[in-house]
Design a protein around this motif. Sequence first.
Motif, PDB file in Angstrom:
ATOM      1  N   PHE A   1       0.845  -1.190   0.000  1.00 20.77           N
ATOM      2  CA  PHE A   1       0.000   0.000   0.000  1.00 20.77           C
ATOM      3  C   PHE A   1       0.877   1.236   0.000  1.00 20.77           C
ATOM      4  N   ARG A   2       0.286   2.305  -0.467  1.00 18.18           N
ATOM      5  CA  ARG A   2       0.938   3.613  -0.419  1.00 18.18           C
ATOM      6  C   ARG A   2      -0.163   4.637  -0.215  1.00 18.18           C
ATOM      7  N   GLY A   3      -0.111   5.315   0.908  1.00 19.48           N
ATOM      8  CA  GLY A   3      -1.181   6.231   1.238  1.00 19.48           C
ATOM      9  C   GLY A   3      -2.486   5.481   1.420  1.00 19.48           C
ATOM     10  N   ASP A   4      -3.532   5.919   0.727  1.00 18.98           N
ATOM     11  CA  ASP A   4      -4.855   5.327   0.909  1.00 18.98           C
ATOM     12  C   ASP A   4      -5.192   4.275  -0.152  1.00 18.98           C
ATOM     13  N   VAL A   5      -4.182   3.800  -0.878  1.00 19.82           N
ATOM     14  CA  VAL A   5      -4.406   2.828  -1.954  1.00 19.82           C
ATOM     15  C   VAL A   5      -3.633   1.541  -1.671  1.00 19.82           C
ATOM     16  N   MET A   6      -4.349   0.422  -1.753  1.00 17.59           N
ATOM     17  CA  MET A   6      -3.727  -0.895  -1.672  1.00 17.59           C
ATOM     18  C   MET A   6      -3.476  -1.406  -3.085  1.00 17.59           C
ATOM     19  N   VAL A   7      -2.333  -2.055  -3.274  1.00 12.91           N
ATOM     20  CA  VAL A   7      -1.938  -2.614  -4.561  1.00 12.91           C
ATOM     21  C   VAL A   7      -1.909  -4.133  -4.469  1.00 12.91           C
ATOM     22  N   GLU A   8      -2.534  -4.795  -5.437  1.00  8.40           N
ATOM     23  CA  GLU A   8      -2.414  -6.243  -5.590  1.00  8.40           C
ATOM     24  C   GLU A   8      -1.914  -6.535  -6.998  1.00  8.40           C
ATOM     25  N   VAL A   9      -0.944  -7.436  -7.110  1.00  2.00           N
ATOM     26  CA  VAL A   9      -0.432  -7.880  -8.403  1.00  2.00           C
ATOM     27  C   VAL A   9      -0.412  -9.397  -8.415  1.00  2.00           C
ATOM     28  N   HIS A  10      -0.925 -10.003  -9.481  1.00  2.00           N
ATOM     29  CA  HIS A  10      -0.926 -11.461  -9.641  1.00  2.00           C
ATOM     30  C   HIS A  10      -0.356 -11.802 -11.008  1.00  2.00           C
ATOM     31  N   ILE A  11       0.511 -12.816 -11.054  1.00  2.00           N
ATOM     32  CA  ILE A  11       1.025 -13.340 -12.323  1.00  2.00           C
ATOM     33  C   ILE A  11       0.828 -14.855 -12.322  1.00  2.00           C
ATOM     34  N   PHE A  12       0.168 -15.369 -13.382  1.00  2.00           N
ATOM     35  CA  PHE A  12       0.009 -16.802 -13.592  1.00  2.00           C
ATOM     36  C   PHE A  12       0.766 -17.198 -14.855  1.00  2.00           C
ATOM     37  N   ASP A  13       1.354 -18.411 -14.855  1.00  2.00           N
ATOM     38  CA  ASP A  13       2.038 -18.898 -16.053  1.00  2.00           C
ATOM     39  C   ASP A  13       2.220 -20.403 -15.939  1.00  2.00           C
ATOM     40  N   THR A  14       2.471 -21.051 -17.084  1.00  2.00           N
ATOM     41  CA  THR A  14       2.797 -22.481 -17.074  1.00  2.00           C
ATOM     42  C   THR A  14       4.285 -22.700 -16.838  1.00  2.00           C
ATOM     43  N   LYS A  15       5.056 -21.635 -16.854  1.00  2.00           N
ATOM     44  CA  LYS A  15       6.482 -21.677 -16.560  1.00  2.00           C
ATOM     45  C   LYS A  15       6.731 -20.892 -15.278  1.00  2.00           C
ATOM     46  N   PRO A  16       7.808 -21.178 -14.566  1.00  2.00           N
ATOM     47  CA  PRO A  16       8.077 -20.431 -13.330  1.00  2.00           C
ATOM     48  C   PRO A  16       8.109 -18.932 -13.572  1.00  2.00           C
ATOM     49  N   VAL A  17       7.487 -18.196 -12.659  1.00  2.00           N
ATOM     50  CA  VAL A  17       7.505 -16.734 -12.689  1.00  2.00           C
ATOM     51  C   VAL A  17       8.705 -16.284 -11.866  1.00  2.00           C
ATOM     52  N   SER A  18       9.610 -15.555 -12.460  1.00  2.00           N
ATOM     53  CA  SER A  18      10.814 -15.171 -11.740  1.00  2.00           C
ATOM     54  C   SER A  18      10.494 -14.186 -10.613  1.00  2.00           C
ATOM     55  N   ASN A  19      11.310 -14.245  -9.559  1.00  2.00           N
ATOM     56  CA  ASN A  19      11.159 -13.267  -8.475  1.00  2.00           C
ATOM     57  C   ASN A  19      11.296 -11.843  -9.012  1.00  2.00           C
ATOM     58  N   LYS A  20      12.178 -11.679  -9.978  1.00  2.00           N
ATOM     59  CA  LYS A  20      12.405 -10.355 -10.551  1.00  2.00           C
ATOM     60  C   LYS A  20      11.141  -9.829 -11.221  1.00  2.00           C
ATOM     61  N   ASP A  21      10.408 -10.702 -11.895  1.00  2.00           N
ATOM     62  CA  ASP A  21       9.202 -10.250 -12.608  1.00  2.00           C
ATOM     63  C   ASP A  21       8.131  -9.758 -11.646  1.00  2.00           C
ATOM     64  N   ILE A  22       7.808 -10.557 -10.621  1.00  2.00           N
ATOM     65  CA  ILE A  22       6.746 -10.131  -9.698  1.00  2.00           C
ATOM     66  C   ILE A  22       7.185  -8.914  -8.904  1.00  2.00           C
ATOM     67  N   ARG A  23       8.456  -8.880  -8.508  1.00  2.00           N
ATOM     68  CA  ARG A  23       8.956  -7.720  -7.763  1.00  2.00           C
ATOM     69  C   ARG A  23       8.924  -6.465  -8.635  1.00  2.00           C
ATOM     70  N   SER A  24       9.321  -6.602  -9.909  1.00  2.00           N
ATOM     71  CA  SER A  24       9.354  -5.452 -10.801  1.00  2.00           C
ATOM     72  C   SER A  24       7.956  -4.897 -11.059  1.00  2.00           C
ATOM     73  N   PHE A  25       6.991  -5.782 -11.340  1.00  2.00           N
ATOM     74  CA  PHE A  25       5.623  -5.323 -11.549  1.00  2.00           C
ATOM     75  C   PHE A  25       5.117  -4.576 -10.310  1.00  2.00           C
ATOM     76  N   ALA A  26       5.338  -5.180  -9.132  1.00  2.00           N
ATOM     77  CA  ALA A  26       4.820  -4.576  -7.898  1.00  2.00           C
ATOM     78  C   ALA A  26       5.497  -3.237  -7.601  1.00  2.00           C
ATOM     79  N   GLU A  27       6.809  -3.174  -7.725  1.00  2.00           N
ATOM     80  CA  GLU A  27       7.518  -1.953  -7.370  1.00  2.00           C
ATOM     81  C   GLU A  27       7.232  -0.828  -8.365  1.00  2.00           C
TER      82      GLU A  27
END
Length: 279
Positions: free
Chosen positions: A247-273
């Motif tokens: 969250f930042r201020g009054d907004v909560m952020v949710e990010v989801h990634i689905f795939d048939t191949k492993p989702v890299s830590n870098k990808d989910i972290r990058s999308f979220a940040e």
Amino acid sequence: MPENRPAAGDPPTTPPPSATPPEPAAGRPPEPDAGTATPPERPKRRRGRTTALILAAAVLGVAGGAAAGYTVQAERKPTPLPALSQADLAYPEKSSATAKDAVGTHKADGDLRKLLLPRPSGYRDAPLATFEGGTLSDDGWMTVRSYIREFEEPPRMLEHLNSIGVRRIAAADWERGTRFVAIRLVQFGKDGVAGAVENTADRMYYLETDGTDRGEVRGSVDGRWAQMPVEREAGYLPVYHAQAAAFRGDVMVEVHIFDTKPVSNKDIRSFAERQVGRL
């Protein structure tokens, strides 16, 4: 909680919640004392609709996507989901200038949709809702009633959101081959920081308890990303799911990634940040 008349920049068609919630207390929710009763359980996210679509595509021998699985999914009965259980939530103390800034000074006014990440190159808007039972957004807006359908127990989730003053929700759903990305920006009304903190803490509980690999979302207060357990079934492609909550201020952020191949830590972290950085 917003008034029945939407503020400037609010979605014009979003209905107000069915009940007027009590005004949330300002600031961070108190940390539960040891030995006291556990806080109310919050509904978990539903299994991703994309998961079933990918599995169906694998059975049919369709490479690189889930389009041919739509009809198969429509004929399937819902998969039973386990009962919920939740331990005490912890709210770590933060006193740095960065933490105070992230908590208290960022208010999202105007068109919340403009704060969504732009669609990445190579992705397209998803033709179907990401979560089983859910719906796609309407021009980037998602009503509260549509949002709660993405959870296992919609009535209980509606009661929870009412109690902490949900205001409006912006959403994006994209796909690229077998990869599906869903982003939700959930904003809370008067004294909305408290609502954002509480809702984020609920989401992070499941990341901490169910996640197999975890890390911080920089630029937020206690934001987390996590790799969720891989869904495997004999004769089907595995389905990987990574998600983040912050969250930042009054907004909560949710990010989801689905795939048939492993989702890299870098990808989910990058999308979220990058998403948090736009708030």
